[in-house]
Scaffold this motif. Structure first.
Motif, PDB file in Angstrom:
ATOM      1  N   LEU A  83      51.586  48.003  54.666  1.00  0.00           N
ATOM      2  CA  LEU A  83      51.642  47.018  53.231  1.00  0.00           C
ATOM      3  C   LEU A  83      50.742  47.289  52.331  1.00  0.00           C
ATOM      4  O   LEU A  83      49.801  47.680  52.174  1.00  0.00           O
ATOM      5  CB  LEU A  83      50.960  45.819  53.943  1.00  0.00           C
ATOM      6  CG  LEU A  83      50.165  44.699  52.997  1.00  0.00           C
ATOM      7  CD1 LEU A  83      51.556  44.193  52.124  1.00  0.00           C
ATOM      8  CD2 LEU A  83      49.693  43.389  53.440  1.00  0.00           C
ATOM      9  N   VAL A  84      51.841  47.644  51.114  1.00  0.00           N
ATOM     10  CA  VAL A  84      50.996  48.179  50.017  1.00  0.00           C
ATOM     11  C   VAL A  84      50.975  46.554  48.987  1.00  0.00           C
ATOM     12  O   VAL A  84      51.986  46.232  48.568  1.00  0.00           O
ATOM     13  CB  VAL A  84      51.817  48.902  49.279  1.00  0.00           C
ATOM     14  CG1 VAL A  84      51.438  49.616  47.991  1.00  0.00           C
ATOM     15  CG2 VAL A  84      52.161  50.257  50.148  1.00  0.00           C
ATOM     16  N   ASN A  85      49.764  46.355  49.039  1.00  0.00           N
ATOM     17  CA  ASN A  85      49.835  44.937  48.170  1.00  0.00           C
ATOM     18  C   ASN A  85      49.288  45.741  46.549  1.00  0.00           C
ATOM     19  O   ASN A  85      48.162  45.973  46.207  1.00  0.00           O
ATOM     20  CB  ASN A  85      48.213  44.499  48.339  1.00  0.00           C
ATOM     21  CG  ASN A  85      48.322  43.593  49.540  1.00  0.00           C
ATOM     22  OD1 ASN A  85      49.212  42.822  49.361  1.00  0.00           O
ATOM     23  ND2 ASN A  85      47.652  43.354  50.452  1.00  0.00           N
ATOM     24  N   ASN A  86      50.354  45.661  45.858  1.00  0.00           N
ATOM     25  CA  ASN A  86      50.510  46.278  44.730  1.00  0.00           C
ATOM     26  C   ASN A  86      50.983  45.291  43.462  1.00  0.00           C
ATOM     27  O   ASN A  86      50.458  45.421  42.376  1.00  0.00           O
ATOM     28  CB  ASN A  86      51.475  47.258  44.470  1.00  0.00           C
ATOM     29  CG  ASN A  86      52.090  47.777  43.091  1.00  0.00           C
ATOM     30  OD1 ASN A  86      51.151  48.562  42.505  1.00  0.00           O
ATOM     31  ND2 ASN A  86      53.297  47.361  42.760  1.00  0.00           N
ATOM     32  N   ALA A  87      51.390  44.120  43.761  1.00  0.00           N
ATOM     33  CA  ALA A  87      51.610  43.166  42.505  1.00  0.00           C
ATOM     34  C   ALA A  87      50.500  42.812  41.996  1.00  0.00           C
ATOM     35  O   ALA A  87      49.554  42.336  42.573  1.00  0.00           O
ATOM     36  CB  ALA A  87      52.632  41.986  43.177  1.00  0.00           C
ATOM     37  N   GLY A  88      50.712  42.830  40.491  1.00  0.00           N
ATOM     38  CA  GLY A  88      49.566  42.487  39.821  1.00  0.00           C
ATOM     39  C   GLY A  88      49.529  42.722  38.401  1.00  0.00           C
ATOM     40  O   GLY A  88      50.812  43.109  38.046  1.00  0.00           O
ATOM     41  N   LEU A  89      48.760  42.074  37.627  1.00  0.00           N
ATOM     42  CA  LEU A  89      48.685  42.226  35.905  1.00  0.00           C
ATOM     43  C   LEU A  89      47.578  41.929  35.497  1.00  0.00           C
ATOM     44  O   LEU A  89      46.696  41.255  36.089  1.00  0.00           O
ATOM     45  CB  LEU A  89      50.094  41.237  35.820  1.00  0.00           C
ATOM     46  CG  LEU A  89      49.446  39.694  35.441  1.00  0.00           C
ATOM     47  CD1 LEU A  89      50.471  39.000  34.718  1.00  0.00           C
ATOM     48  CD2 LEU A  89      49.554  38.944  36.830  1.00  0.00           C
ATOM     49  N   ALA A  90      47.674  42.307  34.179  1.00  0.00           N
ATOM     50  CA  ALA A  90      46.604  41.729  33.234  1.00  0.00           C
ATOM     51  C   ALA A  90      47.231  40.956  32.196  1.00  0.00           C
ATOM     52  O   ALA A  90      48.424  41.526  31.811  1.00  0.00           O
ATOM     53  CB  ALA A  90      45.694  43.035  32.485  1.00  0.00           C
ATOM     54  N   ALA A  91      46.691  39.979  31.771  1.00  0.00           N
ATOM     55  CA  ALA A  91      47.274  39.213  30.514  1.00  0.00           C
ATOM     56  C   ALA A  91      46.281  39.109  29.758  1.00  0.00           C
ATOM     57  O   ALA A  91      45.152  38.403  29.949  1.00  0.00           O
ATOM     58  CB  ALA A  91      47.895  37.761  31.059  1.00  0.00           C
ATOM     59  N   GLY A  92      46.347  39.529  28.512  1.00  0.00           N
ATOM     60  CA  GLY A  92      45.495  39.418  27.491  1.00  0.00           C
ATOM     61  C   GLY A  92      44.322  40.215  27.415  1.00  0.00           C
ATOM     62  O   GLY A  92      43.878  41.080  28.386  1.00  0.00           O
ATOM     63  N   LEU A  93      43.290  40.338  26.417  1.00  0.00           N
ATOM     64  CA  LEU A  93      42.295  41.221  26.225  1.00  0.00           C
ATOM     65  C   LEU A  93      41.440  40.714  25.134  1.00  0.00           C
ATOM     66  O   LEU A  93      40.709  41.629  24.578  1.00  0.00           O
ATOM     67  CB  LEU A  93      42.895  42.954  25.797  1.00  0.00           C
ATOM     68  CG  LEU A  93      41.814  44.000  25.740  1.00  0.00           C
ATOM     69  CD1 LEU A  93      41.385  44.150  27.255  1.00  0.00           C
ATOM     70  CD2 LEU A  93      42.438  45.284  25.027  1.00  0.00           C
ATOM     71  N   HIS A 133      48.453  49.699  58.626  1.00  0.00           N
ATOM     72  CA  HIS A 133      47.832  50.205  57.368  1.00  0.00           C
ATOM     73  C   HIS A 133      47.872  49.396  56.126  1.00  0.00           C
ATOM     74  O   HIS A 133      49.058  49.031  55.798  1.00  0.00           O
ATOM     75  CB  HIS A 133      48.093  51.458  56.967  1.00  0.00           C
ATOM     76  CG  HIS A 133      47.307  52.622  56.220  1.00  0.00           C
ATOM     77  ND1 HIS A 133      47.254  53.845  56.264  1.00  0.00           N
ATOM     78  CD2 HIS A 133      46.228  52.254  55.240  1.00  0.00           C
ATOM     79  CE1 HIS A 133      46.572  54.272  55.302  1.00  0.00           C
ATOM     80  NE2 HIS A 133      45.795  53.195  54.739  1.00  0.00           N
ATOM     81  N   ILE A 134      46.906  48.772  55.571  1.00  0.00           N
ATOM     82  CA  ILE A 134      46.899  48.075  54.002  1.00  0.00           C
ATOM     83  C   ILE A 134      46.530  49.061  53.083  1.00  0.00           C
ATOM     84  O   ILE A 134      45.206  49.319  53.199  1.00  0.00           O
ATOM     85  CB  ILE A 134      46.190  46.765  54.524  1.00  0.00           C
ATOM     86  CG1 ILE A 134      46.939  45.968  55.737  1.00  0.00           C
ATOM     87  CG2 ILE A 134      46.218  45.881  53.473  1.00  0.00           C
ATOM     88  CD1 ILE A 134      46.109  44.480  56.009  1.00  0.00           C
ATOM     89  N   LEU A 135      47.297  48.944  52.003  1.00  0.00           N
ATOM     90  CA  LEU A 135      46.695  49.639  50.808  1.00  0.00           C
ATOM     91  C   LEU A 135      46.577  48.621  49.558  1.00  0.00           C
ATOM     92  O   LEU A 135      47.790  47.800  49.547  1.00  0.00           O
ATOM     93  CB  LEU A 135      47.660  50.696  50.550  1.00  0.00           C
ATOM     94  CG  LEU A 135      47.586  51.757  51.672  1.00  0.00           C
ATOM     95  CD1 LEU A 135      48.775  51.741  52.671  1.00  0.00           C
ATOM     96  CD2 LEU A 135      47.478  53.433  51.045  1.00  0.00           C
ATOM     97  N   ASN A 136      45.511  48.446  49.325  1.00  0.00           N
ATOM     98  CA  ASN A 136      45.440  47.555  48.013  1.00  0.00           C
ATOM     99  C   ASN A 136      45.266  48.371  46.733  1.00  0.00           C
ATOM    100  O   ASN A 136      44.288  49.292  46.604  1.00  0.00           O
ATOM    101  CB  ASN A 136      44.040  46.610  48.276  1.00  0.00           C
ATOM    102  CG  ASN A 136      44.148  45.740  49.472  1.00  0.00           C
ATOM    103  OD1 ASN A 136      45.220  45.251  50.036  1.00  0.00           O
ATOM    104  ND2 ASN A 136      42.970  45.349  49.988  1.00  0.00           N
ATOM    105  N   ILE A 137      46.160  48.037  45.603  1.00  0.00           N
ATOM    106  CA  ILE A 137      45.987  48.652  44.396  1.00  0.00           C
ATOM    107  C   ILE A 137      44.826  47.955  43.597  1.00  0.00           C
ATOM    108  O   ILE A 137      45.220  46.810  43.101  1.00  0.00           O
ATOM    109  CB  ILE A 137      47.272  48.823  43.710  1.00  0.00           C
ATOM    110  CG1 ILE A 137      48.493  49.284  44.657  1.00  0.00           C
ATOM    111  CG2 ILE A 137      47.204  49.600  42.427  1.00  0.00           C
ATOM    112  CD1 ILE A 137      48.151  50.465  45.330  1.00  0.00           C
ATOM    113  N   GLY A 138      43.723  48.537  43.590  1.00  0.00           N
ATOM    114  CA  GLY A 138      42.606  48.111  42.554  1.00  0.00           C
ATOM    115  C   GLY A 138      42.799  48.730  41.498  1.00  0.00           C
ATOM    116  O   GLY A 138      43.741  48.773  40.961  1.00  0.00           O
TER     117      GLY A 138
END
Ligand code: NDP
Ligand code: 8X3
Length: 258
Positions: A83-93, A133-138
């Motif tokens: 499992l690749v936990n990749n979905a993600g985003l930044a919004a604003g700065l 195997h779980i991979l988290n995109i940090g």
């Protein structure tokens, strides 16, 4: 034996590159995201490698959608190895005091709660099969905090903590847990962060050679192809021109001009 991987957020950037890399290396894949057309065109491209591909459209922020999509996978798809936990985003700065609570909610709901819902749905099957195997995109934003990074950095620090938590909880069941923490990667990330402002997004990657999504996918492939007794706990991968979240050696600037 062929392995099956599921990748969240496969419609662009790191997720898409990872799908290509894993398909080229003999994995069957479940690719996911919200954009149906992108999922369909990627499925067609990936099938050319000879891998079996399933495309599932859902929003990771919705526990009901996650469970509907992943809760009843057919027998030919439910034995997930990776499992690749990749979905993600930044919004604003913006500084916190000027922040937009809808941006905060999108980041918290996607980067933290979405990862939790997907992992909660997939991990019991891994436990039952005693492998997975779980991979988290940090991110470097999960190791450091930078001005205006406030909530995005907090979500990636949460990914760091949850990765460690998962590793404890899944240890007795033989499930590996890996975190991949990139620095600057040129994808749709900054376009999303700056709400579609292309000129501002492009500026983030000017004056130095950023990572490509394929560079990160190569790290993921390395982690998932280690022998059973080896777990890569954490990979931090940066452009050679980047020393920290905010310090880049640019031809025209010395600080990351976000
Ligand atoms: P992209 O914007 O190119 O890709 C993000 C992916 O996430 C898309 O496929 C998008 O698909 C998916 N996604 C976003 N929100 C949701 C949602 N609610 N439900 C389902 N899927 C969703 O960015 P990156 O490839 O750069 O980002 C991937 C990961 O890498 C993120 O977790 C990001 O935080 C992390 N990261 C990125 C870095 C960078 O510099 N680019 C550096 C460090 C970490 P769709 O829109 O179709 O739903
Ligand atoms: C993405 C990298 O530095 O923009 O996580 O936060 S950064």
């Amino acid at each position: 034996m062929r392995q099956t991987a599921i990748i969240t957020g496969a419609t662009s950037g790191i997720g898409e590159a990872t799908a290509l890399k894993l398909a080229e290396n003999g994995f069957d894949l479940i690719i996911t995201g919200r954009r149906q057309e992108k999922l369909e065109s990627l499925k067609e491209r990936l099938e050319k490698t000879g891998s079996r591909i399933s495309a599932l459209r859902f929003d990771v922020r919705s526990e009901a959608e996650v469970n509907a999509a992943l809760g009843n996978l057919s027998p030919e798809w439910n034995a997930i190895d990776v499992l690749v936990n990749n979905a993600g985003l930044a919004a604003g700065l913006e500084p916190l005091q000027q922040g937009d609570s809808s941006d905060w909610n999108r980041m918290i709901d996607t980067n933290i709660k979405g990862m939790l819902y997907v992992t909660r749905s997939i991990s019991p099957g891994m436990i039952a099969r005693k492998r997975g195997h779980i991979l988290n995109i940090g991110s470097v934003a999960g190791k450091e905090v930078y001005p205006g990074g406030n909530v995005y950095c907090a979500t990636k620090h949460a990914v760091d903590a949850l990765t460690k938590g998962m590793r404890f909880d899944l240890l007795p069941h033989g499930i590996k847990v890996t975190q991949i923490c990139p620095g600057a990667v040129e994808t749709e990330f900054s376009l999303v962060r700056f709400h579609g402002d292309r000129a501002r997004a492009d500026k983030v990657y000017e004056g130095y050679e950023s990572l490509t999504a394929d560079d990160v996918a190569a790290c993921i492939l390395f982690a998932v192809t280690r022998p059973p007794h080896v777990n890569i706990s954490d990979i931090t991968v940066m452009p050679s021109a980047q020393a920290s979240a905010t310090v880049l050696h640019k031809t025209q600037h010395t600080r990351l001009d976000r």
